[in-house]
Design a protein around this motif. Structure first.
Motif, short mmCIF file in Angstrom:
data_model
loop_
_atom_site.label_atom_id
_atom_site.label_comp_id
_atom_site.label_asym_id
_atom_site.label_seq_id
_atom_site.Cartn_x
_atom_site.Cartn_y
_atom_site.Cartn_z
N SER A 79 0.84 -1.20 0.00
CA SER A 79 0.00 0.00 0.00
C SER A 79 0.87 1.25 0.00
O SER A 79 1.73 1.43 0.87
N ALA A 80 0.63 2.13 -0.96
CA ALA A 80 1.41 3.38 -1.06
C ALA A 80 1.25 4.22 0.21
O ALA A 80 2.24 4.73 0.74
N ALA A 81 0.03 4.35 0.71
CA ALA A 81 -0.19 5.16 1.92
C ALA A 81 0.52 4.54 3.12
O ALA A 81 1.14 5.25 3.92
N ASN A 82 0.45 3.21 3.26
CA ASN A 82 1.14 2.55 4.38
C ASN A 82 2.64 2.75 4.28
O ASN A 82 3.31 3.01 5.29
N LEU A 83 3.20 2.61 3.08
CA LEU A 83 4.64 2.81 2.90
C LEU A 83 5.05 4.23 3.26
O LEU A 83 6.05 4.45 3.95
N ASP A 84 4.26 5.21 2.80
CA ASP A 84 4.57 6.61 3.10
C ASP A 84 4.52 6.86 4.61
O ASP A 84 5.41 7.50 5.18
N GLN A 85 3.47 6.35 5.26
CA GLN A 85 3.33 6.57 6.70
C GLN A 85 4.44 5.85 7.48
O GLN A 85 5.02 6.41 8.41
N ALA A 86 4.72 4.60 7.11
CA ALA A 86 5.76 3.85 7.82
C ALA A 86 7.14 4.50 7.63
O ALA A 86 7.96 4.51 8.55
N ASP A 113 -3.32 5.77 12.43
CA ASP A 113 -3.87 5.42 11.12
C ASP A 113 -3.16 4.20 10.53
O ASP A 113 -3.80 3.26 10.04
N LEU A 114 -1.84 4.19 10.61
CA LEU A 114 -1.06 3.07 10.08
C LEU A 114 -1.40 1.78 10.84
O LEU A 114 -1.64 0.74 10.23
N GLU A 122 -10.42 0.14 7.41
CA GLU A 122 -10.38 0.98 6.21
C GLU A 122 -10.55 2.44 6.60
O GLU A 122 -11.55 2.82 7.22
N SER A 123 -9.57 3.28 6.25
CA SER A 123 -9.65 4.71 6.52
C SER A 123 -10.74 5.33 5.67
O SER A 123 -10.79 5.11 4.47
N LEU A 124 -11.59 6.12 6.29
CA LEU A 124 -12.65 6.80 5.55
C LEU A 124 -12.36 8.30 5.44
O LEU A 124 -13.23 9.07 5.06
N GLN A 125 -11.14 8.68 5.75
CA GLN A 125 -10.70 10.07 5.64
C GLN A 125 -9.39 10.08 4.86
O GLN A 125 -8.74 9.06 4.74
N PRO A 126 -9.01 11.24 4.34
CA PRO A 126 -7.71 11.31 3.67
C PRO A 126 -6.60 10.95 4.65
O PRO A 126 -6.62 11.38 5.80
N ARG A 127 -5.65 10.16 4.20
CA ARG A 127 -4.55 9.72 5.06
C ARG A 127 -3.38 10.68 4.89
O ARG A 127 -3.07 11.09 3.78
N ILE A 128 -2.74 11.04 6.00
CA ILE A 128 -1.59 11.94 5.93
C ILE A 128 -0.31 11.16 6.21
O ILE A 128 -0.33 10.15 6.92
N ALA A 129 0.79 11.63 5.67
CA ALA A 129 2.10 11.04 5.94
C ALA A 129 3.13 12.13 6.17
O ALA A 129 4.30 11.84 6.37
N ASP A 130 2.69 13.38 6.18
CA ASP A 130 3.59 14.52 6.31
C ASP A 130 3.45 15.12 7.70
O ASP A 130 2.35 15.54 8.08
N LEU A 131 4.54 15.17 8.44
CA LEU A 131 4.48 15.75 9.79
C LEU A 131 4.09 17.22 9.76
O LEU A 131 3.60 17.75 10.75
N ASN A 132 4.29 17.87 8.62
CA ASN A 132 3.97 19.30 8.52
C ASN A 132 2.62 19.56 7.88
O ASN A 132 2.33 20.70 7.51
N ALA A 133 1.78 18.53 7.77
CA ALA A 133 0.43 18.74 7.22
C ALA A 133 -0.31 19.71 8.13
O ALA A 133 -0.10 19.72 9.34
N PRO A 134 -1.16 20.56 7.54
CA PRO A 134 -1.88 21.54 8.37
C PRO A 134 -2.75 20.84 9.41
O PRO A 134 -3.31 19.78 9.15
N GLY A 135 -2.83 21.43 10.58
CA GLY A 135 -3.68 20.88 11.64
C GLY A 135 -5.15 21.09 11.31
O GLY A 135 -5.50 21.80 10.39
#
Length: 188
Positions: A79-86, A113-114, A122-135
């Motif tokens: 999973s791309a999202a899992n790889l990014d988060q991990a 989330d990971l 199953e995530s029903l919201q956009p998944r983030i992997a960036d520590l600097n994502a807006p709060g």
């Protein structure tokens, strides 16, 4: 026969890369523990697009190693999202205590989330992997459970935060109470 075809595709892809990219990628590959190398290459053969992701960002190999350490199955490891988060967790775990509060909050959300996604939620919201994502002030996560039920999550950075109490000055209910959930934004 299919494995041979995929293996040839991988070799052809390596042949098309500049030497510097091959060298960087092989360096990351060499960091995979020898005992896990067969699983690593089996994942590449089963999912050739994974190699393309590793070529574009060799640090994703660290994410694969983290997912493997956590016992994630092949579906979760590709999973791309899992790889990014991990990868984010691996990169920042040792120094997150000195991060900003927003970064710590995102780290907690990413970790929760990971963890749930690896466990089949199953995530029903956009998944983030960036520590600097807006709060945001909404609910951190809504998940469909493997049994079809739903789970609402408020992620926290371990050791630095707890759920907020009711605030009589603002009228906000206790965080994660039914009343609080009913007044939260569902738009992350």
């Amino acid at each position: 026969l299919e494995t041979t075809k995929v293996g040839k595709q991988i070799v052809d892809l390596f042949r098309s890369l500049p030497f510097a990219e091959i060298k960087a990628l092989l360096k990351k590959f060499s960091e995979v523990p020898l005992a896990r190398m067969q699983t690593f290459f089996a994942d590449l053969v089963a999912n050739p697009s994974l190699l393309g992701r590793f070529i574009n960002n060799p640090n994703l190999v660290d994410g694969w190693k983290k997912l493997d350490e956590l016992g994630a199955d092949r579906l979760a490891r590709k999973s791309a999202a899992n790889l990014d988060q991990a990868t984010t967790i691996s990169k920042h775990a040792d120094n997150i205590s000195s991060a900003t509060n927003v970064q710590k909050g995102n780290f907690g959300e990413i970790g929760a989330d990971l963890d749930l996604n690896i466990k089949g939620y199953e995530s029903l919201q956009p998944r983030i992997a960036d520590l600097n994502a807006p709060g945001h002030n909404g609910i951190d996560g809504v998940y469909r459970a493997p049994d079809g039920g739903f789970v609402i999550v408020e992620g926290k950075y371990t050791g630095s935060a707890s759920l907020n109490s009711a605030d009589p000055n603002t009228g906000l209910a206790r965080q994660m109470s039914d009343e609080w959930i009913a007044t939260r934004s569902w738009d992350n």
